[in-house]
Enzyme design. Structure first.
Site, PDB file in Angstrom:
ATOM      1  N   LYS A  19       0.885  -1.185   0.000  1.00 32.78           N
ATOM      2  CA  LYS A  19       0.000   0.000   0.000  1.00 32.78           C
ATOM      3  C   LYS A  19       0.908   1.216   0.000  1.00 32.78           C
ATOM      4  O   LYS A  19       1.436   1.618   1.028  1.00 32.78           O
ATOM      5  CB  LYS A  19      -0.872  -0.037   1.266  1.00 32.78           C
ATOM      6  CG  LYS A  19      -2.204   0.694   1.158  1.00 32.78           C
ATOM      7  CD  LYS A  19      -2.122   2.159   0.801  1.00 32.78           C
ATOM      8  CE  LYS A  19      -1.873   3.058   1.989  1.00 32.78           C
ATOM      9  NZ  LYS A  19      -1.652   4.486   1.570  1.00 32.78           N
TER      10      LYS A  19
ATOM     11  N   GLU B  26       9.921  17.136  14.109  1.00 29.52           N
ATOM     12  CA  GLU B  26      10.366  16.859  12.745  1.00 29.52           C
ATOM     13  C   GLU B  26       9.627  17.775  11.766  1.00 29.52           C
ATOM     14  O   GLU B  26       8.411  17.762  11.708  1.00 29.52           O
ATOM     15  CB  GLU B  26      10.080  15.393  12.393  1.00 29.52           C
ATOM     16  CG  GLU B  26      10.640  14.993  11.056  1.00 29.52           C
ATOM     17  CD  GLU B  26      10.265  13.565  10.661  1.00 29.52           C
ATOM     18  OE1 GLU B  26       9.102  13.177  10.846  1.00 29.52           O
ATOM     19  OE2 GLU B  26      11.151  12.857  10.158  1.00 29.52           O
TER      20      GLU B  26
ATOM     21  N   GLU C  12      10.034   1.998  10.485  1.00 25.66           N
ATOM     22  CA  GLU C  12      11.040   3.044  10.217  1.00 25.66           C
ATOM     23  C   GLU C  12      10.293   4.363  10.290  1.00 25.66           C
ATOM     24  O   GLU C  12       9.494   4.671   9.397  1.00 25.66           O
ATOM     25  CB  GLU C  12      11.657   2.878   8.828  1.00 25.66           C
ATOM     26  CG  GLU C  12      12.591   1.684   8.718  1.00 25.66           C
ATOM     27  CD  GLU C  12      13.248   1.586   7.348  1.00 25.66           C
ATOM     28  OE1 GLU C  12      13.654   0.488   6.979  1.00 25.66           O
ATOM     29  OE2 GLU C  12      13.327   2.615   6.646  1.00 25.66           O
TER      30      GLU C  12
ATOM     31  N   CYS D 143      14.347  10.865   6.113  1.00 31.77           N
ATOM     32  CA  CYS D 143      14.292  10.557   7.552  1.00 31.77           C
ATOM     33  C   CYS D 143      15.642  10.751   8.233  1.00 31.77           C
ATOM     34  O   CYS D 143      15.707  11.093   9.407  1.00 31.77           O
ATOM     35  CB  CYS D 143      13.796   9.141   7.747  1.00 31.77           C
ATOM     36  SG  CYS D 143      14.775   7.940   6.861  1.00 31.77           S
TER      37      CYS D 143
END
Ligand code: NAD
Length: 501
Positions: free
Chosen positions: A189, A395, A264, A298
């Protein structure tokens, strides 16, 4: 070298068929339309790229059933044969690398200079895990005086792979290649904001001879198709890349069916520059690790911690570099920073610029939108930040660097570790003992000393704290996609306890 006009012409050729048919799901080896559609648009100019089949619980169920039916056959395929098919997939990725990169740039806004390499890295991921496939089931022998114990590994079953919109092609191969090498079947997905190259990957796998049902593609929303995948009883495990709070949701959603999860997640990675470092190299790495890939990355070093004694000169040079960054069309080979993924994400990044000003940090560069069309944000640099500010803790995931200073090693470590995340850390020092001490004390899954992020595929990749659960890379990937079984074989007639005699 190709220029922008050539890239646009070639892209147009690649997109023509999607304008006609839309981007369809691929289930059990066949195109599978859905009941509804959604749109994918380019962040360059908000133009429609194609409509996308909207997968819901029904399509996920169809795909999960296909993956379950295909599993025994694929698990029984010998490692050598799996290796051959995975290498064929890598061959086809290389053949279509330009198409993949063009589509990725247009769908995500990422610059050509990075995406052309990311497409090839996708092939490398397949080759790396292809070569490990023949040994994936190998185990240990653990003899005792009475028994010979041996372990063997077995693919866990059909798995769900849920991927984000940043470098989506490369990240998808990073998850799907080890799953296939291990003998698992997959339902993928992809992110709703970047569905284009997931379709190309599914087609390539199919063309390379992957049997029907081994890799299934279902597009859709997180709360629709994504949730249904995490809750489906036929799916044994979920490999997820995305935001930390989505990881928490997936853990809750998968609890009922006891899903194994691999996460992750986000990061707020520190780069620490000590006064004894090679400052020229450190500056190059700081700029690269925050402003490459639009910082939709990331492992970006989004917090710069620089020692007080060298801070004024270092930050001045940094500001000059940031102001000279080349923001432009993602398909222009000269572009260093393209538009952000969509208007919503652009608003989030600009919101953090406003927050930084309100919090009292100094805005040295950027902080504003560029132009009126597309999702372009000027590379942003804040100095004089404090560790308790939101721009130093959360973030941002855009071209946005927050700089702080530190007196000594102890203070640098306190600042570095005082966030929820723990993905990567970067240390710049010429003092070997300090490098070892700081690396040891940093709360992160990966540390680079005197280097930008350079990946070596056999090494473990992953984060601690809110940055993830589990490791990828080398044999670590198989730990997730496989179950270990122990078999104990009696060597003779050892005494068996007698009951009821
Ligand atoms: P996101 O969490 O919003 O979405 C990721 C995927 O999860 C999408 O496919 C989405 O549709 C799906 N999803 C959303 N809600 C879901 C739900 N309830 N159930 C199941 N699936 C659901 O992340 P994003 O905004 O697409 O990606 C950016 C994030 O990814 C950043 O936080 C970034 O740090 C992180 N990331 C981490 C790594 C890493 O290696 N640690 C790598 C790349 C990106």
């Amino acid at each position: 070298m190709s220029d922008l006009a050539t890239h646009l012409a070639r892209l147009d050729g690649h997109l023509a068929r999607f304008r006609e048919t839309g981007i369809l799901n691929l289930i059990d080896g066949r195109d599978a339309p859905s009941d509804g559609w959604f749109e994918t648009r380019s962040p360059v100019d908000d133009s429609l790229i194609a409509r996308v089949a909207l997968g819901q619980a029904a399509q996920i169920d169809q795909a999960a059933r296909a993956a379950k039916a295909a599993f025994p056959g694929w698990a029984a395929v010998g490692g050598t044969q799996r290796k051959a098919i995975l290498h064929r997939i890598a061959d086809l990725i290389e053949q279509r690398a330009e198409e993949i990169a063009l589509c990725e740039c247009w769908d995500t806004g990422q610059a050509w200079r990075f995406m052309s390499k990311a497409a090839l890295r996708g092939a490398e991921n397949f080759r790396f895990f292809a070569d490990l496939a023949p040994g994936a089931r190998d185990g240990q022998t653990l003899p005792t005086p009475t028994h010979m114990n041996y372990t063997s590994r077995h693919p866990i079953g059909p798995v769900g792979v849920i991927t984000p919109w940043n470098t989506p092609f490369m990240l998808s191969t990073w998850k799907i290649a080890p799953a296939l090498a291990a003998g698992c079947t997959v339902v993928h997905k992809p992110a709703e904001l970047s569905p284009l190259t997931a379709r190309l990957l599914a087609e390539i796998c199919h063309d390379a001879g992957l049997p029907p049902g081994v890799l299934n593609l279902v597009n859709g929303m997180g709360e629709g198709a994504g949730r249904a995948l995490t809750e489906h009883p036929a799916i044994r495990a979920i490999a997820f890349v995305g935001e930390s709070r989505t990881g928490s949701a997936i853990m809750r959603q998968g609890a009922e069916t006891l899903k194994r999860v691999h996460f992750e997640l986000g990061g707020k990675n520190p780069v620490m520059v000590f006064e004894d470092a090679d400052l020229d190299r450190a500056l190059d790495a700081v700029v690269f690790m925050i402003y490459s890939l639009n910082v939709e990355r990331c492992t970006s070093s989004s917090r710069l911690l620089v020692q007080e004694s060298i801070a004024p000169a270092f930050l001045e040079r940094l500001a000059g570099r940031v102001r000279r960054l080349n923001v432009g069309h993602p398909l222009d080979p000269g572009t260093e920073i393209g538009p952000l993924i969509d208007a919503g994400h652009m608003a989030k990044v600009l919101g953090y610029a406003a927050t930084g000003r309100d919090e009292g940090a100094t805005l040295v560069a950027g902080g504003n939108r560029l132009g009126k069309t597309g999702c372009y944000v000027a590379p942003t640099l804040f100095t004089d930040a404090r560790p308790d500010m939101q721009i130093a803790r959360q973030e941002v995931f855009g071209p946005f660097l927050t700089c702080m200073t530190f007196r000594d090693e102890a203070e640098a470590l306190t600042i570095a570790n005082d966030v929820a995340y723990g993905l990567a850390g970067y240390v710049w020092t010429d003092n070997l003992a300090r490098a070892l001490r700081v690396s040891d004390a940093l709360e992160a899954g990966m540390i680079w000393v005197n280097s930008e992020n350079v990946r070596h595929l056999p090494t473990p990749f992953g984060g601690v704290k809110a940055s993830g659960i589990g490791r990828d890379g080398g044999d670590w990937s198989f730990d997730f996609y496989m179950e270990t079984k122990n078999t104990a074989l009696a060597l003779g007639h050892h005494p068996i306890p007698k009951l009821g005699v």
